[in-house]
Design an enzyme around this catalytic site. Structure first.
Site, PDB file in Angstrom:
ATOM      1  N   HIS A  98       0.859  -1.198   0.000  1.00 51.72           N
ATOM      2  CA  HIS A  98       0.000   0.000   0.000  1.00 51.72           C
ATOM      3  C   HIS A  98       0.891   1.242   0.000  1.00 51.72           C
ATOM      4  O   HIS A  98       1.956   1.254   0.612  1.00 51.72           O
ATOM      5  CB  HIS A  98      -0.918  -0.012   1.233  1.00 51.72           C
ATOM      6  CG  HIS A  98      -1.983   1.029   1.150  1.00 51.72           C
ATOM      7  ND1 HIS A  98      -1.742   2.350   1.454  1.00 51.72           N
ATOM      8  CD2 HIS A  98      -3.291   0.961   0.765  1.00 51.72           C
ATOM      9  CE1 HIS A  98      -2.853   3.049   1.258  1.00 51.72           C
ATOM     10  NE2 HIS A  98      -3.811   2.221   0.837  1.00 51.72           N
ATOM     11  N   GLU A 170      -3.962   2.242  -7.157  1.00 58.50           N
ATOM     12  CA  GLU A 170      -4.365   3.340  -6.282  1.00 58.50           C
ATOM     13  C   GLU A 170      -3.472   4.544  -6.562  1.00 58.50           C
ATOM     14  O   GLU A 170      -2.351   4.615  -6.033  1.00 58.50           O
ATOM     15  CB  GLU A 170      -4.208   2.939  -4.816  1.00 58.50           C
ATOM     16  CG  GLU A 170      -5.063   1.767  -4.394  1.00 58.50           C
ATOM     17  CD  GLU A 170      -5.368   1.785  -2.897  1.00 58.50           C
ATOM     18  OE1 GLU A 170      -6.535   1.708  -2.551  1.00 58.50           O
ATOM     19  OE2 GLU A 170      -4.427   1.914  -2.094  1.00 58.50           O
TER      20      GLU A 170
HETATM   21  P1  13P Z   1      -9.763   6.297   0.335  1.00 55.98           P
HETATM   22  O1  13P Z   1     -10.891   5.464  -0.222  1.00 55.98           O
HETATM   23  O2  13P Z   1     -10.017   6.824   1.704  1.00 55.98           O
HETATM   24  O3  13P Z   1      -9.315   7.342  -0.631  1.00 55.98           O
HETATM   25  O4  13P Z   1      -8.510   5.291   0.514  1.00 55.98           O
HETATM   26  C1  13P Z   1      -8.160   4.434  -0.526  1.00 55.98           C
HETATM   27  C2  13P Z   1      -7.154   3.476  -0.022  1.00 55.98           C
HETATM   28  O5  13P Z   1      -6.043   3.830   0.297  1.00 55.98           O
HETATM   29  C3  13P Z   1      -7.559   2.065   0.112  1.00 55.98           C
HETATM   30  O6  13P Z   1      -6.467   1.242   0.335  1.00 55.98           O
END
Ligand code: 13P
Length: 254
Positions: A98, A170
């Site tokens: 992450h 992400e």
């Molecule tokens: P948000 O949905 O709060 O933007 O976070 C995304 C995330 O980092 C999920 O791992």
């Protein structure tokens, strides 16, 4: 057919009793409202996991995941948790790489590769996170960054092991900011990821991999994001802390 997945990443939120209460709501709503073909995953803090596994007994719609694991089998790593411990407690998934781990805990692609190996060894499904920062996007290096994050952490795997992964795109600039990548921006990167996998492995392997989008995903934008050809679901942060929002996001597939 690749799996449709909505995974919640609670991050470092919810004390023990609040976490149990939230999870009970999620199970009830998932059982009442979701189709069997969807996989909902809750990635809670480690502390909660074993109790959530117990609460979840008999349910098939929700699975549990951790937010990280250590790359070693066991040993003198104070404060860490092993893939073996997670698997032996009934956890099925683990988030690896992450952007918050990369940013605050200096996790590199090489470390992620080791974590993916140990997760697979213990039959956990890694949810491997990749994505560029705002600076990288503005510099136009985002495709290269994603290519490298994929190559350095996963291309040592055989095709047989690679298909066990879930990938989560992400974009760091969309995490917790309220700024979502547009569905076109997200689709462009998801298609690129699938294309890279097809080149490295085969089209069949690329077609089998679920690629999730993460970053300010909410019940309002989920429909449009999940309607994109290469977006197979979401990795949800903030909105996974509210059962109604989380399940409504999962219902975007209905
Ligand atoms: P948000 O949905 O709060 O933007 O976070 C995304 C995330 O980092 C999920 O791992």
């Amino acid at each position: 057919m690749r799996k449709k997945i909505v995974a919640g990443n609670w991050k470092m939120n919810k004390n023990f009793s609040d976490g149990l209460a939230l999870f009970s709501e999620v199970i009830n709503m998932a059982n009442d409202e979701l189709h069997n073909s969807q996989q909902v995953i809750v990635c809670s803090p480690y502390l909660h996991l074993h109790s959530l596994v117990q609460l979840n007994k008999g349910n098939t719609k929700v699975a549990l995941g951790a937010q990280n694991c250590h790359q070693a089998e066991s040993g003198a790593f104070t404060g860490e948790i092993s893939a073996d411990m997670l698997a032996s407690a009934g956890v099925q998934y683990v988030i690896i790489g992450h952007s918050e781990r990369r940013q605050y805990f200096a996790e590199s692609n090489a470390t992620c590769a080791e974590k993916i190996n140990i997760a697979l060894k213990h039959h956990l499904t890694p949810i491997y996170c990749i994505g560029e920062t705002l600076q990288e996007r503005e510099a136009g290096t985002h495709f290269d960054i994603i290519k490298t994050q994929l190559a350095q952490a996963t291309y040592h795997l055989s095709a047989q092991d690679f298909v066990k992964l879930v990938i989560a795109y992400e974009p760091v600039w969309a995490i917790g900011t309220g700024v979502t990548a547009s569905s076109a921006q997200a689709q462009e990167i998801h298609a690129f990821i699938r294309e890279q996998i097809a080149w490295q492995y085969t089209v069949a392997v690329a077609d089998e991999i679920s690629i999730l989008y993460g970053g300010s995903c909410n019940p309002k934008n989920a429909d449009e994001l999940f309607a994109q050809a290469d977006i197979d679901g979401g990795l949800i942060g903030g909105a996974s802390l509210k059962s109604r929002d989380f399940i409504d996001i999962a219902k975007a597939f209905n």
